[in-house]
Design an enzyme around this catalytic site. Sequence first.
Site, PDB file in Angstrom:
ATOM      1  N   LYS A 148       0.821  -1.215   0.000  1.00 61.20           N
ATOM      2  CA  LYS A 148       0.000   0.000   0.000  1.00 61.20           C
ATOM      3  C   LYS A 148       0.859   1.272   0.000  1.00 61.20           C
ATOM      4  CE  LYS A 148      -2.453  -0.647   3.743  1.00 61.20           C
ATOM      5  NZ  LYS A 148      -1.895  -1.946   4.181  1.00 61.20           N
ATOM      6  N   ARG A 183      -9.128   1.523   9.046  1.00 61.11           N
ATOM      7  CA  ARG A 183      -8.705   0.154   9.373  1.00 61.11           C
ATOM      8  C   ARG A 183      -9.750  -0.574  10.206  1.00 61.11           C
ATOM      9  NH1 ARG A 183      -2.872   0.955   8.891  1.00 61.11           N
ATOM     10  NH2 ARG A 183      -1.652  -0.896   9.318  1.00 61.11           N
ATOM     11  N   ARG A 233      11.547  -6.359   4.744  1.00 56.93           N
ATOM     12  CA  ARG A 233      11.268  -4.970   4.387  1.00 56.93           C
ATOM     13  C   ARG A 233      12.196  -3.987   5.104  1.00 56.93           C
ATOM     14  NH1 ARG A 233       5.190  -2.680   4.685  1.00 56.93           N
ATOM     15  NH2 ARG A 233       5.523  -2.422   6.911  1.00 56.93           N
ATOM     16  N   ARG A 262      11.798  -1.617  10.420  1.00 53.80           N
ATOM     17  CA  ARG A 262      10.816  -1.174  11.402  1.00 53.80           C
ATOM     18  C   ARG A 262      10.701  -2.173  12.545  1.00 53.80           C
ATOM     19  NH1 ARG A 262       5.505   0.430   8.051  1.00 53.80           N
ATOM     20  NH2 ARG A 262       4.600  -0.609   9.853  1.00 53.80           N
ATOM     21  N   ARG A 322       0.107  -8.472  13.462  1.00 53.32           N
ATOM     22  CA  ARG A 322      -0.471  -7.445  12.579  1.00 53.32           C
ATOM     23  C   ARG A 322      -1.376  -8.073  11.527  1.00 53.32           C
ATOM     24  NH1 ARG A 322       4.536  -4.751  10.420  1.00 53.32           N
ATOM     25  NH2 ARG A 322       3.137  -3.454   9.203  1.00 53.32           N
TER      26      ARG A 322
HETATM   27  P1  AMP Z   1       1.283   0.865   8.899  1.00 49.93           P
HETATM   28  O1  AMP Z   1       2.540   1.593   8.576  1.00 49.93           O
HETATM   29  O2  AMP Z   1       0.110   1.333   8.099  1.00 49.93           O
HETATM   30  O3  AMP Z   1       1.449  -0.630   8.866  1.00 49.93           O
HETATM   31  O4  AMP Z   1       0.921   1.240  10.422  1.00 49.93           O
HETATM   32  C1  AMP Z   1       1.805   0.927  11.477  1.00 49.93           C
HETATM   33  C2  AMP Z   1       1.051   0.884  12.805  1.00 49.93           C
HETATM   34  O5  AMP Z   1       0.450   2.164  13.067  1.00 49.93           O
HETATM   35  C3  AMP Z   1      -0.100  -0.101  12.850  1.00 49.93           C
HETATM   36  O6  AMP Z   1       0.325  -1.410  13.134  1.00 49.93           O
HETATM   37  C4  AMP Z   1      -0.943   0.508  13.982  1.00 49.93           C
HETATM   38  O7  AMP Z   1      -0.387   0.258  15.245  1.00 49.93           O
HETATM   39  C5  AMP Z   1      -0.814   1.993  13.690  1.00 49.93           C
HETATM   40  N1  AMP Z   1      -1.867   2.447  12.737  1.00 49.93           N
HETATM   41  C6  AMP Z   1      -1.692   2.903  11.466  1.00 49.93           C
HETATM   42  N2  AMP Z   1      -2.855   3.223  10.900  1.00 49.93           N
HETATM   43  C7  AMP Z   1      -3.818   2.960  11.824  1.00 49.93           C
HETATM   44  C8  AMP Z   1      -5.228   3.073  11.851  1.00 49.93           C
HETATM   45  N3  AMP Z   1      -5.910   3.505  10.783  1.00 49.93           N
HETATM   46  N4  AMP Z   1      -5.874   2.712  12.984  1.00 49.93           N
HETATM   47  C9  AMP Z   1      -5.209   2.281  14.070  1.00 49.93           C
HETATM   48  N5  AMP Z   1      -3.886   2.143  14.113  1.00 49.93           N
HETATM   49  C10 AMP Z   1      -3.177   2.473  13.002  1.00 49.93           C
END
Ligand code: AMP
Length: 216
Positions: free
Chosen positions: A15, A90, A129, A161, A172
């Site tokens: 994404k 989400r 990654r 990360r 996740r």
């Molecule tokens: P991502 O980089 O999109 O995988 O996001 C990393 C982390 O940020 C996720 O595992 C959540 O802990 C938090 N996070 C990101 N977007 C959301 C969201 N829309 N709702 C809740 N937590 C989020």
Amino acid sequence: MTTYIVLLGPPGAGKGTQAEVISDRLKLAHISSGDIFRENLKNETDLGKLAQGYMNRGELVPDDVTIAMIRERLTRPDCAQGAVLDGFPRTPAQATALDGMLKELGGTVRCVPYINVPSEVLVSRLSGRWTCQQGHVYHVVFNPPQVAGKCDVDGLELYQREDDQPATVERRIRVYLEQTSPLIEYYRERGLLREVDGTQAIDQVTADLLAAIQKG
Ligand code: AMP
């Protein structure tokens, strides 16, 4: 007219990489909720401190906090033409809140490309990654940088990360299946879902996404 596009897909579907290219091509803002949280974490803001535990455990940050953050982001000047949303919504509550926020801004979600990647592919993708501080993402096998350990775009050092560690990756994916995957039906019912095969080469996924968005 404003164009809001929601990119849906499991963690590791690509994404972030795709949202970057698509927002650039369509001249729309790129809103990555994960990047905003990471930025806050780096700057040690109150929001960052609140989000940190959830993120490190691979859990979702609570809806009210996340929704307020996106609400503020959507009103910034660079979103005047619309935005590509990457990682938000989400949960069903976030999707409903987004509908409300966009209504206030005089817009709606135009379409929801869904990058479909089977769960078994995701673990290997996420654990290979690497990313730079600006959020440009690479993969040791599928999308390596030109110079090992350095970002192609800004030359910054790449790092892994904390939430890309194997145990957190599995959490996740589970959280995605339980809390986020119901959004596939939510948007399908509204006639907005456009499924794209995310196991293809990155450029082909981009082409399919752009074609899906152009069809409306
Ligand atoms: P991502 O980089 O999109 O995988 O996001 C990393 C982390 O940020 C996720 O595992 C959540 O802990 C938090 N996070 C990101 N977007 C959301 C969201 N829309 N709702 C809740 N937590 C989020």
